[in-house]
Design a protein around this motif. Structure first.
Motif, PDB file in Angstrom:
ATOM      1  N   GLY A 152       0.850  -1.186   0.000  1.00  0.00           N
ATOM      2  CA  GLY A 152       0.000   0.000   0.000  1.00  0.00           C
ATOM      3  C   GLY A 152       0.888   1.239   0.000  1.00  0.00           C
ATOM      4  O   GLY A 152       1.902   1.282  -0.687  1.00  0.00           O
ATOM      5  N   ASN A 153       0.513   2.253   0.793  1.00  0.00           N
ATOM      6  CA  ASN A 153       1.350   3.462   0.779  1.00  0.00           C
ATOM      7  C   ASN A 153       2.466   3.410   1.827  1.00  0.00           C
ATOM      8  O   ASN A 153       3.071   4.427   2.140  1.00  0.00           O
ATOM      9  CB  ASN A 153       0.492   4.716   0.952  1.00  0.00           C
ATOM     10  CG  ASN A 153      -0.172   4.771   2.305  1.00  0.00           C
ATOM     11  OD1 ASN A 153      -0.067   3.828   3.088  1.00  0.00           O
ATOM     12  ND2 ASN A 153      -0.856   5.857   2.593  1.00  0.00           N
ATOM     13  N   LYS A 154       2.720   2.243   2.367  1.00  0.00           N
ATOM     14  CA  LYS A 154       3.766   2.105   3.387  1.00  0.00           C
ATOM     15  C   LYS A 154       5.004   1.424   2.816  1.00  0.00           C
ATOM     16  O   LYS A 154       4.923   0.582   1.923  1.00  0.00           O
ATOM     17  CB  LYS A 154       3.267   1.237   4.561  1.00  0.00           C
ATOM     18  CG  LYS A 154       1.984   1.709   5.183  1.00  0.00           C
ATOM     19  CD  LYS A 154       2.200   2.902   6.079  1.00  0.00           C
ATOM     20  CE  LYS A 154       0.919   3.281   6.815  1.00  0.00           C
ATOM     21  NZ  LYS A 154       0.834   4.721   7.025  1.00  0.00           N
ATOM     22  N   TYR A 155       6.138   1.817   3.385  1.00  0.00           N
ATOM     23  CA  TYR A 155       7.351   1.028   3.203  1.00  0.00           C
ATOM     24  C   TYR A 155       7.621   0.375   4.558  1.00  0.00           C
ATOM     25  O   TYR A 155       7.688   1.069   5.578  1.00  0.00           O
ATOM     26  CB  TYR A 155       8.536   1.910   2.808  1.00  0.00           C
ATOM     27  CG  TYR A 155       8.495   2.359   1.376  1.00  0.00           C
ATOM     28  CD1 TYR A 155       8.571   1.426   0.345  1.00  0.00           C
ATOM     29  CD2 TYR A 155       8.372   3.695   1.050  1.00  0.00           C
ATOM     30  CE1 TYR A 155       8.522   1.834  -0.976  1.00  0.00           C
ATOM     31  CE2 TYR A 155       8.322   4.103  -0.276  1.00  0.00           C
ATOM     32  CZ  TYR A 155       8.404   3.165  -1.282  1.00  0.00           C
ATOM     33  OH  TYR A 155       8.349   3.560  -2.589  1.00  0.00           O
ATOM     34  N   ILE A 156       7.767  -0.938   4.552  1.00  0.00           N
ATOM     35  CA  ILE A 156       7.937  -1.630   5.825  1.00  0.00           C
ATOM     36  C   ILE A 156       9.235  -1.175   6.502  1.00  0.00           C
ATOM     37  O   ILE A 156       9.324  -1.095   7.715  1.00  0.00           O
ATOM     38  CB  ILE A 156       7.907  -3.169   5.628  1.00  0.00           C
ATOM     39  CG1 ILE A 156       6.605  -3.587   4.936  1.00  0.00           C
ATOM     40  CG2 ILE A 156       8.051  -3.904   6.951  1.00  0.00           C
ATOM     41  CD1 ILE A 156       5.341  -3.015   5.531  1.00  0.00           C
ATOM     42  N   CYS A 157      10.238  -0.830   5.697  1.00  0.00           N
ATOM     43  CA  CYS A 157      11.520  -0.422   6.274  1.00  0.00           C
ATOM     44  C   CYS A 157      11.453   0.950   6.947  1.00  0.00           C
ATOM     45  O   CYS A 157      12.216   1.221   7.861  1.00  0.00           O
ATOM     46  CB  CYS A 157      12.616  -0.432   5.217  1.00  0.00           C
ATOM     47  SG  CYS A 157      12.435   0.834   3.939  1.00  0.00           S
ATOM     48  N   LEU A 158      10.541   1.817   6.488  1.00  0.00           N
ATOM     49  CA  LEU A 158      10.433   3.159   7.086  1.00  0.00           C
ATOM     50  C   LEU A 158       9.268   3.240   8.066  1.00  0.00           C
ATOM     51  O   LEU A 158       9.404   3.772   9.162  1.00  0.00           O
ATOM     52  CB  LEU A 158      10.203   4.217   5.996  1.00  0.00           C
ATOM     53  CG  LEU A 158      11.339   4.580   5.058  1.00  0.00           C
ATOM     54  CD1 LEU A 158      10.859   5.657   4.082  1.00  0.00           C
ATOM     55  CD2 LEU A 158      12.545   5.077   5.818  1.00  0.00           C
ATOM     56  N   ASP A 159       8.111   2.745   7.649  1.00  0.00           N
ATOM     57  CA  ASP A 159       6.890   2.906   8.441  1.00  0.00           C
ATOM     58  C   ASP A 159       6.650   1.724   9.363  1.00  0.00           C
ATOM     59  O   ASP A 159       5.826   1.790  10.265  1.00  0.00           O
ATOM     60  CB  ASP A 159       5.689   3.065   7.500  1.00  0.00           C
ATOM     61  CG  ASP A 159       5.929   4.145   6.469  1.00  0.00           C
ATOM     62  OD1 ASP A 159       6.210   5.279   6.878  1.00  0.00           O
ATOM     63  OD2 ASP A 159       5.874   3.851   5.256  1.00  0.00           O
ATOM     64  N   GLY A 160       7.333   0.619   9.127  1.00  0.00           N
ATOM     65  CA  GLY A 160       7.273  -0.574   9.958  1.00  0.00           C
ATOM     66  C   GLY A 160       8.632  -0.777  10.559  1.00  0.00           C
ATOM     67  O   GLY A 160       9.408   0.182  10.595  1.00  0.00           O
ATOM     68  N   PRO A 161       9.006  -1.953  10.983  1.00  0.00           N
ATOM     69  CA  PRO A 161       8.239  -3.200  10.835  1.00  0.00           C
ATOM     70  C   PRO A 161       7.130  -3.377  11.870  1.00  0.00           C
ATOM     71  O   PRO A 161       6.361  -4.308  11.766  1.00  0.00           O
ATOM     72  CB  PRO A 161       9.322  -4.274  11.012  1.00  0.00           C
ATOM     73  CG  PRO A 161      10.355  -3.644  11.891  1.00  0.00           C
ATOM     74  CD  PRO A 161      10.344  -2.180  11.562  1.00  0.00           C
ATOM     75  N   VAL A 162       7.032  -2.463  12.849  1.00  0.00           N
ATOM     76  CA  VAL A 162       6.045  -2.640  13.912  1.00  0.00           C
ATOM     77  C   VAL A 162       4.707  -2.032  13.495  1.00  0.00           C
ATOM     78  O   VAL A 162       4.658  -0.879  13.066  1.00  0.00           O
ATOM     79  CB  VAL A 162       6.545  -1.979  15.217  1.00  0.00           C
ATOM     80  CG1 VAL A 162       5.501  -2.119  16.321  1.00  0.00           C
ATOM     81  CG2 VAL A 162       7.883  -2.569  15.643  1.00  0.00           C
ATOM     82  N   PHE A 163       3.651  -2.823  13.588  1.00  0.00           N
ATOM     83  CA  PHE A 163       2.302  -2.328  13.280  1.00  0.00           C
ATOM     84  C   PHE A 163       1.319  -2.832  14.336  1.00  0.00           C
ATOM     85  O   PHE A 163       1.459  -3.958  14.828  1.00  0.00           O
ATOM     86  CB  PHE A 163       1.828  -2.844  11.913  1.00  0.00           C
ATOM     87  CG  PHE A 163       2.574  -2.252  10.748  1.00  0.00           C
ATOM     88  CD1 PHE A 163       2.182  -1.050  10.183  1.00  0.00           C
ATOM     89  CD2 PHE A 163       3.698  -2.900  10.236  1.00  0.00           C
ATOM     90  CE1 PHE A 163       2.884  -0.503   9.113  1.00  0.00           C
ATOM     91  CE2 PHE A 163       4.396  -2.355   9.164  1.00  0.00           C
ATOM     92  CZ  PHE A 163       3.991  -1.149   8.602  1.00  0.00           C
ATOM     93  N   THR A 164       0.325  -2.021  14.658  1.00  0.00           N
ATOM     94  CA  THR A 164      -0.772  -2.544  15.470  1.00  0.00           C
ATOM     95  C   THR A 164      -1.727  -3.261  14.528  1.00  0.00           C
ATOM     96  O   THR A 164      -1.718  -3.035  13.311  1.00  0.00           O
ATOM     97  CB  THR A 164      -1.549  -1.414  16.182  1.00  0.00           C
ATOM     98  OG1 THR A 164      -2.175  -0.608  15.182  1.00  0.00           O
ATOM     99  CG2 THR A 164      -0.632  -0.541  17.031  1.00  0.00           C
ATOM    100  N   LEU A 165      -2.551  -4.118  15.102  1.00  0.00           N
ATOM    101  CA  LEU A 165      -3.517  -4.854  14.278  1.00  0.00           C
ATOM    102  C   LEU A 165      -4.442  -3.865  13.562  1.00  0.00           C
ATOM    103  O   LEU A 165      -4.844  -4.078  12.412  1.00  0.00           O
ATOM    104  CB  LEU A 165      -4.318  -5.817  15.160  1.00  0.00           C
ATOM    105  CG  LEU A 165      -5.307  -6.725  14.436  1.00  0.00           C
ATOM    106  CD1 LEU A 165      -4.634  -7.545  13.368  1.00  0.00           C
ATOM    107  CD2 LEU A 165      -6.007  -7.637  15.448  1.00  0.00           C
ATOM    108  N   LYS A 166      -4.735  -2.746  14.223  1.00  0.00           N
ATOM    109  CA  LYS A 166      -5.587  -1.719  13.622  1.00  0.00           C
ATOM    110  C   LYS A 166      -4.932  -1.159  12.350  1.00  0.00           C
ATOM    111  O   LYS A 166      -5.592  -0.990  11.322  1.00  0.00           O
ATOM    112  CB  LYS A 166      -5.821  -0.597  14.636  1.00  0.00           C
ATOM    113  CG  LYS A 166      -6.926   0.321  14.246  1.00  0.00           C
ATOM    114  CD  LYS A 166      -7.179   1.364  15.314  1.00  0.00           C
ATOM    115  CE  LYS A 166      -8.293   2.311  14.848  1.00  0.00           C
ATOM    116  NZ  LYS A 166      -8.415   3.470  15.708  1.00  0.00           N
ATOM    117  N   GLU A 167      -3.633  -0.879  12.426  1.00  0.00           N
ATOM    118  CA  GLU A 167      -2.913  -0.365  11.249  1.00  0.00           C
ATOM    119  C   GLU A 167      -2.840  -1.408  10.143  1.00  0.00           C
ATOM    120  O   GLU A 167      -2.972  -1.108   8.960  1.00  0.00           O
ATOM    121  CB  GLU A 167      -1.487   0.066  11.642  1.00  0.00           C
ATOM    122  CG  GLU A 167      -1.447   1.289  12.535  1.00  0.00           C
ATOM    123  CD  GLU A 167      -0.090   1.495  13.204  1.00  0.00           C
ATOM    124  OE1 GLU A 167       0.239   2.654  13.460  1.00  0.00           O
ATOM    125  OE2 GLU A 167       0.635   0.503  13.471  1.00  0.00           O
TER     126      GLU A 167
END
Lengths: 347, 278
Positions: free
Chosen positions: B255-270
């Motif tokens: 989607g509009n995320k890069y896991i390396c910048l915006d992740g790798p941590v996500f809540t289930l909601k995100e």
């Protein structure tokens, strides 16, 4: 007249003087000009008195390779000394002569990616060191659709100097300080433009938006904002049936920037390099564990379209497409982004 | 224009020395790395790009939170080219590191709350950075519960900490399970999500962190949902193929995320707002 005066931004350059101009600039700049070889026009490094072709529609390869080379060394590794040797990123000043408005727009799109957070010195060094001399389009080909995007084929204020073809000569517009300085330094090639020529050039510039045979309305791209709906659209399955997964659309795309990084091992000295890669390949997202989040052609073709039309828009604010038409023209099975956008909206 | 001489080259790794190697399982080792020069600051949940020069780079989550400013641990399974070569390296050998990269576990937001860790296999590695952190700042958090499982007793990582250290820390519970009991295993038997349901932890003032094989994460998230854990208090980490680690090379895009910048941590909601492509 002083070039500090903003009124003096319009000049004339005779076509017969272009080669002399390039020969003069050659002393100070590394210049890239459109050159025709074996029926294909591409930007090539200019050497004294080289032939070039300014009557091209567009180059086969986009100029992105002059900033993000197809293959680029990041550093070399000396194993014995356990030392990393940085690449010398200093380049001579460069000029791209004759870049089209679609392709210069692609560079401002790529800037967003390479400037975000960690700045990509390899790309930015080249970008900051390069003067762009743009060339307006007045004769779009059947695969061009830049006018459907934020590109004005007739006029480009993002380049340092912009040329409008007036037949025997170009109307020269200096858009930046660097562009003005270059003209000021070489008065022998540039004469002041008269009212008549400026008026004629403005007419040519405003007519450039006409004559496009493919494209889409801006509102047709709004549907891509709703990822949840567009992600499940049946068109991805249909496209996957014809797509060969060859990746030519991504290699020739002027905004596709995905790359791989790998090491090359030699006896005493190795290197780390990056090279173009493509989201159309299975290996692009295949993990060592064997898990691949985009295992089939359907997911990969969807990724290409949605990255450009949806994800990039919500991250950086613009569509990652400039309508250069290279993907349409070169796709072996005629997958056409304008028809995909049309079909999603109207079928 | 930018003065590029002042911009750091983000692709250039810093050299670190392998200080200590711990064999965790048959194919997992923990490498303690010390930078030859300079400090290293990170927060739990982040990762580094590990270079084995001449072989390549691999993104590896930091599995420690070590007081001091220039060392870290990476717990690495022998899988591909880079990790296989790393496994053949010795103490004193040099590697390269770039980073730390990525976002972090929400260490500020979870202050004062109970922490529930649910790990499987080598998935305990990224959680361990937050476990270390929470024990260092033990009074900042309520009850800490750790549920961890592996296929067999021989596949359990961080055994010394699991059996002898963590469970002795105040207000801390450690539940260890295996899918298949071998070698005279006397402890719990059963997959992690099953043990989670049996333990029936309360979602009150509790944040759950889960990492492990995809199938374990899937059923653990379902179990947490059944236990009424809110989506914003259910945290996991995503894995994607990565190269640059800095949002340029494009491959960890979802989607509009890069896991390396915006992740790798996500809540289930995100996670629920992302296309299902991970």
């Amino acid at each position: 007249m002083s070039s500090n005066n903003p009124e003096t931004k319009y000049f004339l350059l005779k076509k017969s003087k272009v080669k002399d101009l390039l020969n003069t600039l050659y002393k100070e700049f590394e210049i890239f000009v459109p050159v025709e070889e074996e029926g294909m026009v591409n930007f090539k490094r200019y050497k004294l008195n080289n032939n070039f072709n300014m009557e091209f529609t567009n180059t086969l390869l986009p100029p992105k390779g002059l900033f993000l080379p197809q293959q680029e060394t990041l550093f070399t590794i000396n194993y014995k000394k356990e030392e990393l040797i940085e690449e010398n990123l200093e380049t001579s000043r460069r000029i791209i002569f004759g870049i089209r408005p679609c392709d210069s727009r692609s560079l401002t799109i790529l800037d967003e990616v390479f400037k975000e957070k960690s700045e990509d010195v390899y790309y930015l060094q080249k970008r900051n060191n390069t003067l762009l001399i743009g060339l307006g389009c007045s004769n779009p080909q059947i695969y061009c659709f830049c006018s459907s995007l934020e590109v004005d084929p007739g006029k480009d204020s993002s380049v340092d100097i912009f040329l409008t073809d007036l037949g025997e000569k170009y109307l020269v517009t200096a858009n930046t300080k660097e562009g003005q300085q270059l003209i000021k330094d070489l008065p022998v090639y540039f004469e002041k433009a008269g009212e008549e020529e400026i008026t004629r050039a403005l007419e040519i510039q405003s007519q450039a938006r006409e004559g496009f045979s493919v494209g889409f309305a801006k509102k047709d791209t709004e549907i891509f904002r709703d990822v949840e709906i567009i992600f499940e659209h049946p068109i991805w399955e249909e496209l996957a049936e014809t797509c060969l997964g060859c990746g030519i659309c991504t290699y020739l795309c002027s905004t596709c920037h995905c790359f791989d990084i790998a090491d090359e091992l030699a006896k005493n000295e190795g290197r780390r390099f990056r090279c173009w890669d493509s989201c159309q390949f299975f290996s692009f997202t295949n993990m060592t564990s064997g898990h691949n989040p985009r295992p089939n052609r359907k997911e990969r073709i969807r990724q290409r379209f949605l990255h450009k039309l949806s994800y990039f828009v919500s991250r950086y604010g613009s569509i990652a497409c400039v309508g250069c038409g290279r993907c349409l023209r070169n796709c072996p099975v005629d997958i056409d982004i304008t028809r995909v956008i049309g079909a999603i909206n109207h079928e | 224009m930018n003065n590029l001489n002042q911009i750091q080259n983000p692709y250039l790794p810093r050299i670190a020395s392998i200080e200590k190697i711990t064999q965790e399982t048959g194919d997992i080792k923990t490498f303690r790395l010390v930078f030859l020069e300079g400090d290293f600051h990170h927060l739990p949940g982040q990762f580094v790009e590990l270079s084995v020069f001449g072989r390549g780079e691999a993104p590896i989550s930091i599995s420690s939170f070590i007081p001091g400013e220039n060392s870290l641990e990476l717990s690495v399974k022998k899988m591909g080219k880079v990790t296989s070569y790393l496994h053949s390296m010795c103490e004193g050998d040099k590697v390269g590191l770039r980073g730390p990269y990525g976002n972090t576990f929400p260490v500020e937001r979870i202050k004062g709350q109970n922490l529930l860790f649910i790990g499987g296999g080598i998935g305990l590695a990224p959680l361990r950075s937050l476990i270390h952190y929470s024990f260092l700042k033990r009074d900042d958090f309520g009850k800490i519960s750790i549920i961890y499982g592996a296929r067999t007793p021989a596949d359990l990582v961080f055994k010394e900490e699991l059996f002898n250290i963590w469970s002795n820390i105040k207000n801390t519970e450690v539940h260890i399970t295996v899918d298949v009991a071998t070698n005279g295993w006397q402890g719990k038997v059963g997959v992690v999500p099953k043990i989670l349901k049996e333990l029936n932890p309360s979602p009150d003032n509790t944040v759950a962190f889960t990492c492990g094989p995809p199938i374990m994460i899937k059923y653990s998230l379902e179990a947490l949902n059944d236990l009424n854990f809110p989506e914003e208090d259910t945290v996991t980490t995503l894995e994607m193929k990565m190269k640059c680690g800095i949002g340029k090379c494009g491959r960890c895009n979802i989607g509009n995320k890069y896991i390396c910048l915006d992740g790798p941590v996500f809540t289930l909601k995100e996670l629920k707002n992302l296309p299902k492509e991970y």
